[in-house]
Design a protein around this motif. Structure first.
Motif, PDB file in Angstrom:
ATOM      1  N   PHE A   1      67.767  -5.939  41.811  1.00  0.00           N
ATOM      2  CA  PHE A   1      67.739  -6.581  40.504  1.00  0.00           C
ATOM      3  C   PHE A   1      68.972  -7.450  40.337  1.00  0.00           C
ATOM      4  O   PHE A   1      70.086  -6.981  40.552  1.00  0.00           O
ATOM      5  CB  PHE A   1      67.765  -5.542  39.374  1.00  0.00           C
ATOM      6  N   SER A   2      68.768  -8.701  39.934  1.00  0.00           N
ATOM      7  CA  SER A   2      69.868  -9.567  39.512  1.00  0.00           C
ATOM      8  C   SER A   2      69.674  -9.793  38.025  1.00  0.00           C
ATOM      9  O   SER A   2      68.651 -10.354  37.606  1.00  0.00           O
ATOM     10  CB  SER A   2      69.842 -10.905  40.258  1.00  0.00           C
ATOM     11  N   VAL A   3      70.631  -9.335  37.241  1.00  0.00           N
ATOM     12  CA  VAL A   3      70.531  -9.452  35.793  1.00  0.00           C
ATOM     13  C   VAL A   3      70.975 -10.862  35.399  1.00  0.00           C
ATOM     14  O   VAL A   3      72.105 -11.265  35.663  1.00  0.00           O
ATOM     15  CB  VAL A   3      71.386  -8.382  35.077  1.00  0.00           C
TER      16      VAL A   3
ATOM     17  N   ASN B   1      71.145  -3.080  44.171  1.00  0.00           N
ATOM     18  CA  ASN B   1      70.081  -2.838  45.144  1.00  0.00           C
ATOM     19  C   ASN B   1      69.763  -1.354  45.147  1.00  0.00           C
ATOM     20  O   ASN B   1      70.657  -0.522  45.261  1.00  0.00           O
ATOM     21  CB  ASN B   1      70.509  -3.278  46.543  1.00  0.00           C
ATOM     22  N   ILE B   2      68.474  -1.042  45.039  1.00  0.00           N
ATOM     23  CA  ILE B   2      68.002   0.333  45.084  1.00  0.00           C
ATOM     24  C   ILE B   2      67.458   0.579  46.497  1.00  0.00           C
ATOM     25  O   ILE B   2      66.481  -0.052  46.902  1.00  0.00           O
ATOM     26  CB  ILE B   2      66.862   0.574  44.064  1.00  0.00           C
ATOM     27  N   PRO B   3      68.075   1.490  47.255  1.00  0.00           N
ATOM     28  CA  PRO B   3      67.550   1.778  48.587  1.00  0.00           C
ATOM     29  C   PRO B   3      66.151   2.393  48.505  1.00  0.00           C
ATOM     30  O   PRO B   3      65.817   3.091  47.543  1.00  0.00           O
ATOM     31  CB  PRO B   3      68.546   2.797  49.159  1.00  0.00           C
ATOM     32  N   ALA B   4      65.365   2.152  49.519  1.00  0.00           N
ATOM     33  CA  ALA B   4      64.027   2.736  49.603  1.00  0.00           C
ATOM     34  C   ALA B   4      64.111   4.248  49.436  1.00  0.00           C
ATOM     35  O   ALA B   4      65.058   4.892  49.912  1.00  0.00           O
ATOM     36  CB  ALA B   4      63.396   2.386  50.948  1.00  0.00           C
ATOM     37  N   ASN B   5      63.131   4.803  48.723  1.00  0.00           N
ATOM     38  CA  ASN B   5      62.924   6.236  48.514  1.00  0.00           C
ATOM     39  C   ASN B   5      63.876   6.886  47.511  1.00  0.00           C
ATOM     40  O   ASN B   5      63.726   8.069  47.220  1.00  0.00           O
ATOM     41  CB  ASN B   5      62.952   7.005  49.842  1.00  0.00           C
ATOM     42  N   ALA B   6      64.831   6.154  46.960  1.00  0.00           N
ATOM     43  CA  ALA B   6      65.785   6.730  46.015  1.00  0.00           C
ATOM     44  C   ALA B   6      65.180   6.795  44.604  1.00  0.00           C
ATOM     45  O   ALA B   6      64.629   5.806  44.127  1.00  0.00           O
ATOM     46  CB  ALA B   6      67.070   5.905  45.984  1.00  0.00           C
ATOM     47  N   PRO B   7      65.286   7.934  43.935  1.00  0.00           N
ATOM     48  CA  PRO B   7      64.794   8.016  42.561  1.00  0.00           C
ATOM     49  C   PRO B   7      65.653   7.158  41.631  1.00  0.00           C
ATOM     50  O   PRO B   7      66.882   7.155  41.738  1.00  0.00           O
ATOM     51  CB  PRO B   7      64.915   9.497  42.213  1.00  0.00           C
ATOM     52  N   HIS B   8      64.958   6.429  40.736  1.00  0.00           N
ATOM     53  CA  HIS B   8      65.667   5.555  39.816  1.00  0.00           C
ATOM     54  C   HIS B   8      64.796   5.212  38.617  1.00  0.00           C
ATOM     55  O   HIS B   8      63.593   5.447  38.611  1.00  0.00           O
ATOM     56  CB  HIS B   8      66.126   4.275  40.522  1.00  0.00           C
ATOM     57  N   ALA B   9      65.445   4.639  37.608  1.00  0.00           N
ATOM     58  CA  ALA B   9      64.777   4.131  36.402  1.00  0.00           C
ATOM     59  C   ALA B   9      65.755   3.162  35.763  1.00  0.00           C
ATOM     60  O   ALA B   9      66.947   3.162  36.081  1.00  0.00           O
ATOM     61  CB  ALA B   9      64.452   5.264  35.437  1.00  0.00           C
TER      62      ALA B   9
ATOM     63  N   ARG C   1      68.982  -0.547  26.642  1.00  0.00           N
ATOM     64  CA  ARG C   1      69.471   0.230  25.499  1.00  0.00           C
ATOM     65  C   ARG C   1      70.135  -0.664  24.439  1.00  0.00           C
ATOM     66  O   ARG C   1      70.719  -0.150  23.497  1.00  0.00           O
ATOM     67  CB  ARG C   1      70.444   1.288  25.965  1.00  0.00           C
ATOM     68  N   THR C   2      70.038  -1.978  24.604  1.00  0.00           N
ATOM     69  CA  THR C   2      70.663  -2.891  23.655  1.00  0.00           C
ATOM     70  C   THR C   2      69.631  -3.373  22.634  1.00  0.00           C
ATOM     71  O   THR C   2      68.457  -3.015  22.706  1.00  0.00           O
ATOM     72  CB  THR C   2      71.277  -4.109  24.372  1.00  0.00           C
ATOM     73  N   ASP C   3      70.077  -4.222  21.729  1.00  0.00           N
ATOM     74  CA  ASP C   3      69.167  -4.793  20.723  1.00  0.00           C
ATOM     75  C   ASP C   3      68.727  -6.205  21.114  1.00  0.00           C
ATOM     76  O   ASP C   3      68.197  -6.942  20.302  1.00  0.00           O
ATOM     77  CB  ASP C   3      69.820  -4.790  19.345  1.00  0.00           C
TER      78      ASP C   3
ATOM     79  N   GLU D   1      70.579  -0.338  31.487  1.00  0.00           N
ATOM     80  CA  GLU D   1      71.164   0.932  31.907  1.00  0.00           C
ATOM     81  C   GLU D   1      70.309   1.437  33.061  1.00  0.00           C
ATOM     82  O   GLU D   1      69.101   1.621  32.909  1.00  0.00           O
ATOM     83  CB  GLU D   1      71.156   1.922  30.752  1.00  0.00           C
ATOM     84  N   LEU D   2      70.916   1.629  34.201  1.00  0.00           N
ATOM     85  CA  LEU D   2      70.220   2.026  35.415  1.00  0.00           C
ATOM     86  C   LEU D   2      70.590   3.463  35.744  1.00  0.00           C
ATOM     87  O   LEU D   2      71.776   3.806  35.752  1.00  0.00           O
ATOM     88  CB  LEU D   2      70.628   1.105  36.566  1.00  0.00           C
ATOM     89  N   THR D   3      69.578   4.285  35.978  1.00  0.00           N
ATOM     90  CA  THR D   3      69.809   5.645  36.453  1.00  0.00           C
ATOM     91  C   THR D   3      69.383   5.691  37.906  1.00  0.00           C
ATOM     92  O   THR D   3      68.238   5.374  38.235  1.00  0.00           O
ATOM     93  CB  THR D   3      69.028   6.668  35.613  1.00  0.00           C
ATOM     94  N   PHE D   4      70.316   6.046  38.764  1.00  0.00           N
ATOM     95  CA  PHE D   4      70.116   6.070  40.214  1.00  0.00           C
ATOM     96  C   PHE D   4      70.543   7.434  40.734  1.00  0.00           C
ATOM     97  O   PHE D   4      71.706   7.813  40.573  1.00  0.00           O
ATOM     98  CB  PHE D   4      70.952   4.954  40.856  1.00  0.00           C
ATOM     99  N   ARG D   5      69.572   8.179  41.283  1.00  0.00           N
ATOM    100  CA  ARG D   5      69.841   9.531  41.787  1.00  0.00           C
ATOM    101  C   ARG D   5      70.580  10.371  40.750  1.00  0.00           C
ATOM    102  O   ARG D   5      71.498  11.129  41.075  1.00  0.00           O
ATOM    103  CB  ARG D   5      70.616   9.479  43.090  1.00  0.00           C
ATOM    104  N   GLY D   6      70.174  10.227  39.490  1.00  0.00           N
ATOM    105  CA  GLY D   6      70.730  11.039  38.417  1.00  0.00           C
ATOM    106  C   GLY D   6      72.016  10.514  37.809  1.00  0.00           C
ATOM    107  O   GLY D   6      72.482  11.050  36.806  1.00  0.00           O
ATOM    108  N   GLN D   7      72.610   9.481  38.373  1.00  0.00           N
ATOM    109  CA  GLN D   7      73.825   8.907  37.810  1.00  0.00           C
ATOM    110  C   GLN D   7      73.489   7.618  37.078  1.00  0.00           C
ATOM    111  O   GLN D   7      72.637   6.849  37.529  1.00  0.00           O
ATOM    112  CB  GLN D   7      74.867   8.654  38.889  1.00  0.00           C
ATOM    113  N   THR D   8      74.175   7.372  35.954  1.00  0.00           N
ATOM    114  CA  THR D   8      73.867   6.222  35.115  1.00  0.00           C
ATOM    115  C   THR D   8      74.992   5.197  35.180  1.00  0.00           C
ATOM    116  O   THR D   8      76.168   5.548  35.181  1.00  0.00           O
ATOM    117  CB  THR D   8      73.659   6.686  33.658  1.00  0.00           C
TER     118      THR D   8
END
Length: 179
Positions: free
Chosen positions: A78-80, A103-111, A115-117, A86-93
């Motif tokens: 993702f390029s913002v 960059n999110i590596p393959a197979n890594a849990p994320h979301a 959170r802004t207006d 707010e990115l959660t990657f392997r449980g860390q935000t």
């Protein structure tokens, strides 16, 4: 160790069947704009255009938008361009702001969540391609890159989640329970 006397590797010949791709999201009526649970994604470059190497998606993520936790067997970057997510990657935000790339590596849990207006805009590269096909299979086409996603009733949201869960494995994706 390499053999210095070996000839350099040759590149494959140019494939004249492949064409230059130019994406004009504001003016090209052939580009699909897909509403996904409140977000609007414009598919700029498809896997068909890159011989399956990658896809490029323009994402508008309104306040509160973004996907639930998931993972997939392909890289996602993702390029913002505007706003922040707010990115959660392997449980860390962490927060990714305009001008930053993650960059999110393959197979890594994320979301990710906005959170802004203010609406966030990102470019998303998935390699190899295929994610655009998932979005087209589960989403709703809308008129333009900036068309807000239609408001969904609770029943429609639940139907969308069931459809996405059913189709996700076909597109190398696993939907995860909320954190």
């Amino acid at each position: 160790m390499t053999d210095a006397s070996a000839p350099p590797a040759l590149l494959p010949a140019d494939d004249p069947a492949r064409q230059l791709t130019v994406a004009r999201p504001e003016t090209d009526p052939s580009l699909p704009h897909v509403a996904i649970m409140g977000d609007t994604y414009t598919i700029l470059v498809t896997g068909r255009e890159t011989a399956g190497r990658y896809t490029l998606i323009d994402m508008l993520v309104p306040p509160g938008g973004g996907p639930a936790p998931h993972r997939h067997d392909f890289e996602e970057m993702f390029s913002v361009l505007e706003g922040e997510i707010e990115l959660t990657f392997r449980g860390q935000t962490l927060t990714a702001r305009a001008g930053e790339t993650v960059n999110i590596p393959a197979n890594a849990p994320h979301a990710f969540t906005n959170r802004t207006d203010r609406t966030a805009r990102m470019l998303c590269v998935c390699a190899p391609a295929g994610q655009e096909e998932f979005f087209l299979a589960v989403g709703t086409l809308v008129a333009t890159r900036t068309t807000p996603a239609p408001t969904m009733s609770e029943a429609e949201r639940e139907a969308f989640k069931r459809k996405a869960a059913e189709l996700a494995p076909k597109y190398r994706t696993e939907l995860l329970p909320p954190a």
